[in-house]
Write a protein that holds these residues in place. Structure first.
Motif, PDB file in Angstrom:
ATOM      1  N   GLU A 135       0.808  -1.228   0.000  1.00  0.00           N
ATOM      2  CA  GLU A 135       0.000   0.000   0.000  1.00  0.00           C
ATOM      3  C   GLU A 135       0.838   1.272   0.000  1.00  0.00           C
ATOM      4  O   GLU A 135       0.477   2.261  -0.614  1.00  0.00           O
ATOM      5  N   ASP A 136       1.959   1.232   0.721  1.00  0.00           N
ATOM      6  CA  ASP A 136       2.779   2.446   0.788  1.00  0.00           C
ATOM      7  C   ASP A 136       3.667   2.618  -0.436  1.00  0.00           C
ATOM      8  O   ASP A 136       4.331   3.638  -0.586  1.00  0.00           O
ATOM      9  N   GLN A 137       3.687   1.609  -1.330  1.00  0.00           N
ATOM     10  CA  GLN A 137       4.542   1.693  -2.518  1.00  0.00           C
ATOM     11  C   GLN A 137       3.770   2.041  -3.790  1.00  0.00           C
ATOM     12  O   GLN A 137       4.367   2.408  -4.796  1.00  0.00           O
ATOM     13  N   GLN A 138       2.423   1.891  -3.719  1.00  0.00           N
ATOM     14  CA  GLN A 138       1.616   2.050  -4.938  1.00  0.00           C
ATOM     15  C   GLN A 138       1.697   3.465  -5.499  1.00  0.00           C
ATOM     16  O   GLN A 138       1.868   3.663  -6.713  1.00  0.00           O
ATOM     17  N   PHE A 139       1.584   4.450  -4.613  1.00  0.00           N
ATOM     18  CA  PHE A 139       1.631   5.848  -5.045  1.00  0.00           C
ATOM     19  C   PHE A 139       2.973   6.141  -5.716  1.00  0.00           C
ATOM     20  O   PHE A 139       3.037   6.724  -6.797  1.00  0.00           O
ATOM     21  N   GLN A 140       4.031   5.655  -5.042  1.00  0.00           N
ATOM     22  CA  GLN A 140       5.376   5.891  -5.535  1.00  0.00           C
ATOM     23  C   GLN A 140       5.611   5.217  -6.898  1.00  0.00           C
ATOM     24  O   GLN A 140       6.202   5.809  -7.793  1.00  0.00           O
TER      25      GLN A 140
ATOM     26  N   ARG B  91     -11.215   9.120   1.919  1.00  0.00           N
ATOM     27  CA  ARG B  91     -11.981   7.885   1.746  1.00  0.00           C
ATOM     28  C   ARG B  91     -11.201   6.620   2.085  1.00  0.00           C
ATOM     29  O   ARG B  91     -11.735   5.532   1.989  1.00  0.00           O
ATOM     30  N   SER B  92      -9.928   6.744   2.405  1.00  0.00           N
ATOM     31  CA  SER B  92      -9.199   5.519   2.747  1.00  0.00           C
ATOM     32  C   SER B  92      -8.228   5.795   3.896  1.00  0.00           C
ATOM     33  O   SER B  92      -7.916   6.952   4.185  1.00  0.00           O
ATOM     34  N   PRO B  93      -7.765   4.743   4.563  1.00  0.00           N
ATOM     35  CA  PRO B  93      -6.919   4.950   5.738  1.00  0.00           C
ATOM     36  C   PRO B  93      -5.588   5.608   5.404  1.00  0.00           C
ATOM     37  O   PRO B  93      -5.124   5.570   4.259  1.00  0.00           O
ATOM     38  N   VAL B  94      -4.999   6.187   6.406  1.00  0.00           N
ATOM     39  CA  VAL B  94      -3.690   6.814   6.254  1.00  0.00           C
ATOM     40  C   VAL B  94      -2.640   5.711   6.368  1.00  0.00           C
ATOM     41  O   VAL B  94      -2.781   4.796   7.172  1.00  0.00           O
ATOM     42  N   VAL B  95      -1.607   5.762   5.517  1.00  0.00           N
ATOM     43  CA  VAL B  95      -0.516   4.776   5.604  1.00  0.00           C
ATOM     44  C   VAL B  95       0.116   4.921   6.991  1.00  0.00           C
ATOM     45  O   VAL B  95       0.456   6.022   7.414  1.00  0.00           O
ATOM     46  N   LYS B  96       0.225   3.804   7.705  1.00  0.00           N
ATOM     47  CA  LYS B  96       0.553   3.864   9.132  1.00  0.00           C
ATOM     48  C   LYS B  96       1.842   4.636   9.434  1.00  0.00           C
ATOM     49  O   LYS B  96       1.869   5.473  10.320  1.00  0.00           O
ATOM     50  N   SER B  97       2.869   4.368   8.657  1.00  0.00           N
ATOM     51  CA  SER B  97       4.147   5.013   8.966  1.00  0.00           C
ATOM     52  C   SER B  97       4.171   6.488   8.551  1.00  0.00           C
ATOM     53  O   SER B  97       5.128   7.196   8.841  1.00  0.00           O
ATOM     54  N   LYS B  98       3.100   6.917   7.891  1.00  0.00           N
ATOM     55  CA  LYS B  98       3.131   8.292   7.375  1.00  0.00           C
ATOM     56  C   LYS B  98       2.114   9.199   8.052  1.00  0.00           C
ATOM     57  O   LYS B  98       1.816  10.272   7.536  1.00  0.00           O
ATOM     58  N   SER B  99       1.556   8.775   9.207  1.00  0.00           N
ATOM     59  CA  SER B  99       0.489   9.578   9.795  1.00  0.00           C
ATOM     60  C   SER B  99       1.020  10.911  10.308  1.00  0.00           C
ATOM     61  O   SER B  99       0.339  11.928  10.228  1.00  0.00           O
ATOM     62  N   ARG B 100       2.236  10.911  10.835  1.00  0.00           N
ATOM     63  CA  ARG B 100       2.804  12.171  11.326  1.00  0.00           C
ATOM     64  C   ARG B 100       3.003  13.162  10.164  1.00  0.00           C
ATOM     65  O   ARG B 100       2.637  14.328  10.267  1.00  0.00           O
ATOM     66  N   ARG B 101       3.512  12.647   9.053  1.00  0.00           N
ATOM     67  CA  ARG B 101       3.742  13.493   7.888  1.00  0.00           C
ATOM     68  C   ARG B 101       2.419  14.003   7.321  1.00  0.00           C
ATOM     69  O   ARG B 101       2.312  15.139   6.874  1.00  0.00           O
TER      70      ARG B 101
END
Lengths: 279, 262
Positions: A135-140, B91-101
């Motif tokens: 999920e964290d790589q799709q945007f990139q 509409r979708s959850p925040v990527v966990k490691s990026k919530s602060r950003r």
């Protein structure tokens, strides 16, 4: 959560523990920070282009491309293997490497996301993707790949597949209706898509959604065709369902009207019994 | 970052921003859906960021076949200058490691856009309430000092209850017994956004509801009604009609059932 039979099932919850984030940084020492940083670097999506494309990109020229076709998933990418890549002359111009929690040691990263270019018509680029993009790589991924392509007159077509169980409909769908295509397109896409629009409340997630979002905000013409199939794994009927999706591109891409059964057999492997549920 | 979907960039100066926090039961997001659908707010742009998990779908607020095929993304901004209102839907959850950003990104966008105030619709785990929170209505609010200065009386008039702080350490009898902390379990970025806003002097209020996961439609209706008690977005005539449920809320409990089972 443990069920009646004792097996542990992970339950997806939308609730987030807001303290996690703070605790992480409070307790983190230098070593933790180093490990986290290294992990983040390892998760970066890397594109490896052929020397010729590399030189062009370095000099500031983007890849000239009028049609970018992306196939995500086993059925979609095998459809391209059987119907497109066998019948035409295609050059491999690069690959993307994606490392995440589902990457297996020893797997061939180079074969999981490959870019091909048409030899006679170099403005047609195909990408076959079979690996999992987190999920964290799709945007990139979407940003890095689409940034390499020239945006003017670019048309993006994404083929993706999904189990029919994920399709919501007020009417009960009997098995005979599958496989079927549904589409989603950006505002700048002109001309009617070849199938019905994906009805609400069905949504698109994963890499196709990331690509579509990127195209929508950057006003690139793009369409996603999602094939809903009731067969678990790759099969020739589902692959055939993708045929109309490339009908508009018939001037640049010639579909193999009748692929040889050998080609099909090679692709549709007899699935190994991966679970011992039904033996 | 914010990317406009129109030909000219929208002007957000002095508008009120309403936004959800992705939290228990998605109450904030459902409430924002009701707001956009009922007021027929037009989309003005996208918050295009890698902090939110990508998703796409056709028009969630479609009224007919004509507008059903319009693409909508994971995080979009709607605005109605005549109502002095802008709405951010996530509409979708925040990527966990990026919530602060993500929090930092939101706050810098809020500050740069010049919103007069920001209202965060959120929720918190009902089962983690303490004794004082169990009493009375499940609705609470939080307000930053900056917004309290300008609209402090409004909360008194509405008769709302502020979210109670919890004791830092239960059972302590020494001098530290009075120390309290703010806790919003299951509230996602709510607490972080609130504390950051206090620190950076951003006028922000949090409207939250204690709830559990399940059918959260009644919770969303309750939360959006509380918001309307304050903002008076619906005129008296349309309050009778109440909120308009968007078409994307269909089939909340899954697809149709096979007729053969009867």
């Amino acid at each position: 959560m443990a069920t009646f039979f004792g097996e542990v099932v992970t339950v997806y919850s939308r609730a987030v523990d807001e303290d996690d984030d703070d605790e992480e940084t409070l307790d983190e020492d230098e070593e933790d920070a180093q490990i986290r940083k290294e992990l983040e670097e390892k998760r970066e999506v890397c594109l490896h282009w052929s020397p010729e494309v590399c030189d062009a990109l370095k000099s500031g020229d983007k890849l000239t491309c009028s049609h970018f076709i992306l196939a995500v998933g086993h059925n979609a990418s095998r459809f391209l293997s059987v119907y497109v890549l066998t019948s035409e002359k295609w050059d491999t111009v690069g690959h993307a490497s994606v490392w995440n929690e589902r990457s297996r040691a020893g797997s061939d990263e180079q074969s999981e996301c490959i870019f091909y270019r048409h030899r006679d018509e170099p403005s047609v680029v195909i990408c076959q993707l079979t690996c999992y993009v987190a999920e964290d790589q799709q945007f990139q991924w979407a940003e890095k790949v689409l940034d390499c392509l020239q945006h003017k007159d670019l048309h993006v077509t994404v083929l993706s597949d999904s189990p029919m169980a994920d399709y919501k409909s007020a009417d009960y769908l009997c098995g005979s209706s599958a496989p079927f295509l549904r589409s989603l397109h950006t505002t700048t896409f002109n001309g009617p898509p070849v199938c019905r629009a994906l009805e609400q409340p069905n949504i698109l997630s994963g890499l196709p959604a990331a690509v579509l979002n990127h195209c929508q905000v950057h006003r690139i013409s793009a369409v996603v065709y999602r094939c809903f199939s009731d067969v678990n794994g790759a099969d020739s009927v589902t692959m055939e369902a993708f045929k109309p999706a490339l009908a508009k591109l018939r001037h640049s891409i010639k579909l193999d009207a009748c692929p040889s059964s050998d080609a099909l057999r090679k692709i549709v492997r007899t699935r190994d019994p991966q679970s011992n549920l039904y033996i | 970052m914010f990317i406009t979907s129109q030909n000219s960039p929208p002007v957000f100066k002095d508008l009120t921003l309403v936004m959800p926090a992705v939290a228990v039961g998605n109450v904030g997001q459902l409430a924002v859906d009701l707001l956009i659908s009922t007021l027929s707010l037009p989309r003005v742009g996208y918050l295009h960021t890698d902090c939110v998990i990508p998703m796409a779908g056709n028009n969630p607020y479609a009224t007919g076949q004509d507008d059903a095929g319009e693409l909508h993304t994971a995080s979009e901004v709607y605005a109605a200058p005549e109502l002095k209102l802008a709405v951010l839907q996530i509409r979708s959850p925040v990527v966990k490691s990026k919530s602060r950003r993500f929090r930092q990104l939101l706050l810098s966008w809020i500050k740069a856009s010049g919103f007069s105030r920001t209202l965060v619709l959120s929720s918190s785990h009902a089962y983690q309430r303490d004794d004082q929170q169990l009493r009375g209505t499940p609705f609470r609010y939080l307000v930053t000092p900056s917004l309290l200065r300008s609209s402090g009386d409004a909360f008194k008039e509405l008769g709302w209850r502020e979210l109670e702080r919890l004791p830092l350490c239960l059972g302590r009898l020494d001098a530290g017994a009075d120390e309290t902390k703010l806790a919003i379990p299951g509230g996602g970025i709510t607490k972080g956004l609130y504390t950051d806003s206090c620190r950076e002097d951003v006028p922000l209020a949090v409207l939250l509801l204690f709830c559990s996961e399940g059918d959260n439609v009644p919770d969303a209706l309750s939360l959006v009604s509380h918001l309307d008690d304050w903002l008076h977005l619906l005129d008296d005539a349309s309050r009778e009609v109440k909120w308009k449920i968007p078409t994307s809320w269909n089939l909340l409990f899954g697809s149709g059932i096979p007729p053969a089972i009867f």
